[in-house]
Write a protein that holds these residues in place. Structure first.
Motif, PDB file in Angstrom:
ATOM      1  N   SER A  62      69.794 -34.635  53.036  1.00  0.00           N
ATOM      2  CA  SER A  62      70.298 -33.785  51.951  1.00  0.00           C
ATOM      3  C   SER A  62      71.812 -33.574  51.986  1.00  0.00           C
ATOM      4  N   VAL A  63      72.414 -33.499  53.170  1.00  0.00           N
ATOM      5  CA  VAL A  63      73.877 -33.306  53.200  1.00  0.00           C
ATOM      6  C   VAL A  63      74.605 -34.478  52.541  1.00  0.00           C
ATOM      7  N   GLY A  78      74.211 -30.357  59.372  1.00  0.00           N
ATOM      8  CA  GLY A  78      74.703 -29.437  58.347  1.00  0.00           C
ATOM      9  C   GLY A  78      76.209 -29.541  58.173  1.00  0.00           C
ATOM     10  N   THR A  79      76.892 -29.934  59.256  1.00  0.00           N
ATOM     11  CA  THR A  79      78.353 -30.046  59.202  1.00  0.00           C
ATOM     12  C   THR A  79      78.790 -31.346  59.886  1.00  0.00           C
ATOM     13  N   HIS A 132      72.817 -36.598  50.141  1.00  0.00           N
ATOM     14  CA  HIS A 132      72.337 -36.706  48.755  1.00  0.00           C
ATOM     15  C   HIS A 132      73.065 -35.718  47.839  1.00  0.00           C
ATOM     16  N   PHE A 133      73.295 -34.510  48.332  1.00  0.00           N
ATOM     17  CA  PHE A 133      73.871 -33.478  47.470  1.00  0.00           C
ATOM     18  C   PHE A 133      75.377 -33.328  47.668  1.00  0.00           C
ATOM     19  N   GLY A 134      75.979 -34.313  48.362  1.00  0.00           N
ATOM     20  CA  GLY A 134      77.432 -34.379  48.441  1.00  0.00           C
ATOM     21  C   GLY A 134      78.095 -33.339  49.329  1.00  0.00           C
ATOM     22  N   GLN A 135      77.312 -32.639  50.166  1.00  0.00           N
ATOM     23  CA  GLN A 135      77.959 -31.641  51.033  1.00  0.00           C
ATOM     24  C   GLN A 135      78.852 -32.300  52.069  1.00  0.00           C
ATOM     25  N   ILE A 136      78.403 -33.456  52.572  1.00  0.00           N
ATOM     26  CA  ILE A 136      79.243 -34.202  53.510  1.00  0.00           C
ATOM     27  C   ILE A 136      79.448 -35.610  52.941  1.00  0.00           C
ATOM     28  N   LYS A 165      69.997 -27.284  58.746  1.00  0.00           N
ATOM     29  CA  LYS A 165      71.454 -27.480  58.726  1.00  0.00           C
ATOM     30  C   LYS A 165      72.165 -26.745  59.866  1.00  0.00           C
TER      31      LYS A 165
END
Lengths: 251, 192
Positions: free
Chosen positions: A226-227, A205-206, A229-233, A179
């Motif tokens: 993953s950013v 990551g961002t 899948h896990f809703g970070q972005i 990330k």
């Protein structure tokens, strides 16, 4: 104007979406079809499905999954993982995939790229390249990043383009799962020497990382797992942000 | 019944799924009588022009397609084969449209792969569609702009994104792969 593509990648193991870090420590991230449908609604431009446990016995399960995906989504998708022959590619494309991705098999049998592109056109053939920075050089690794090939990433990229690849999916193993941003240096080098599209992968990551890879390299797509899948972005937020950065993007 | 032409170019699963999702029944066929009696015919295609054309001729489908009187929609290679000629494999096309199909000059990445919008649009096929809407394109060859052009997109140069002549419609992009916008265009055709 042609838009830059945002591409969620779903690693599939035993019909579940999974996610590893630096190619290891695998955790569950849900049902691939539900996730894929969500990404289509959110505005993903393409999807990539990589079967990370593909073996001959599981081949049938994968074609079944591809059939289900094709019935549910109406954007282009690529399927990779364990495609070792023209017959493997036939099975995946006949099940409804738009493109297939080859990695280790293309290194071990270069004719495979040409064979598939002759049959379906080069737009169907994505060559995935896993690269790691070793002793001052970006080198190619195969078999899930485990085996060094001795090939330099730039040389291999040029080679696959000549063999008939329609696209390169370039993953930096150093960046994957960190990330900390995409590997802009090697992505820039490769996207400037080949005349086929390059997708940057590994390290998102961002939202700024996506802007950076599109501004600093000629990559036409950026892939992450993953950013998303896990809703970070959230994809809609990412696309709106990229638009404010004057990056051509489909809203 | 919507007939989807079966021939040796790529898979037709996505087209079939999209048409069925819009509520129409489909048949994938190369049977001449079935093609002639269908309400509409879709001529899809991902592949190489000269081998696809050779196959159509061997099966006598070239003549059949030209003589269809119901609405027909060519997609991607299907559209290019409906043109006068293609530089791909130096192929003589069906000649339904007057356009020549040429290879993109190598001044940018080829194939064009991804979502692109329009610079002009006209006709019923694009009811409810705006210039800024994007559709999904994958192609290395393009049809020149001609009097039958009903949509223009720009990649390296302006090219025909869609063509229409009488009952014959064609799109360079893939409506079946263009999310909601694509479904709307496909639905406009199916309602025509």
């Amino acid at each position: 104007m042609l838009k830059k593509r945002i591409i969620p990648c779903l690693d599939i193991k035993d019909n579940r979406t999974v996610k590893g870090i630096n190619f290891e420590n695998i955790i569950d991230a849900g049902d691939p079809i539900e996730l894929a449908k969500r990404y289509v609604i959110e505005g993903a431009d393409e999807l990539v499905f990589l079967d990370i446990t593909a073996t001959q016995e599981k081949r049938k399960t994968l074609t079944e999954l591809v059939r289900k995906i094709a019935a549910e989504i109406n954007i282009p998708f690529t399927v990779g993982g364990g495609i070792n022959s023209l017959e493997d590619a036939n099975a995946i494309i006949d099940s409804g995939a738009d493109k297939i991705s080859v990695n280790s098999a293309a290194i071990l049998n270069r004719n495979l790229i040409t064979e598939i592109s002759k049959q379906y056109g080069n737009q169907c053939v994505v060559v995935a390249i896993d690269t790691k920075f070793v002793d001052g050089e970006w080198m190619v690794f195969r078999s899930g990043g485990k085996i060094p090939t001795g090939l330099k990433a730039v040389d291999w990229a040029k080679k696959v383009a000549n063999l008939g690849a329609g696209e390169i999916l370039l993953t930096s193993m150093n960046n994957d799962g960190t990330k900390a941003g995409f590997a802009c240096d090697i992505t820039k080098q490769i996207s400037e020497v080949v005349s086929i599209p390059v997708i940057a992968s590994g390290g998102a990551g961002t939202m700024e990382h996506f802007a950076e890879v599109f501004q600093e390299t000629k990559a036409t797509g950026a892939l992450a797992a993953s950013v998303f899948h896990f809703g970070q972005i959230p994809i809609p937020e990412l696309k709106n942000y990229l638009k404010t950065q004057n990056i051509p993007i489909r809203i | 019944m919507i007939a989807i032409l079966k021939y040796n170019a790529g898979n037709v699963t996505s087209v079939e799924n999209a048409v069925q999702n819009l509520g129409y029944s489909t048949v994938v066929t190369d049977d001449i009588e079935m093609l002639k009696s269908a309400d509409k015919v879709i001529f899809p295609g991902v592949g190489e022009a000269s081998s696809a054309m050779k196959y159509l001729k061997e099966k006598g489908l070239d003549k059949v397609i030209r003589e269809l009187t119901q609405p027909v929609l060519g997609i991607c290679l299907g559209m290019q084969l409906m043109c006068e000629s293609s530089e791909e494999g130096d192929t003589k096309g069906l000649g339904i449209f007057d356009a020549k199909v040429l290879q993109f000059p190598p001044t940018a990445l080829v194939p064009q792969m991804g979502w692109n919008n329009f610079t002009s649009l006209k006709g019923k096929l694009f009811d409810g569609i705006a210039l800024e809407n994007d559709c999904y394109f994958v192609h290395s060859f393009y049809a020149k702009i001609c009097p039958e052009t009903i949509a223009v997109s720009d990649y390296i140069l302006p090219f025909s994104a869609a063509l229409q002549k009488n009952n014959f419609y064609a799109t360079q992009f893939h409506p079946e792969k263009s999310a909601k916008i694509g479904l709307q265009i496909l639905n406009n055709f199916l309602k025509s």
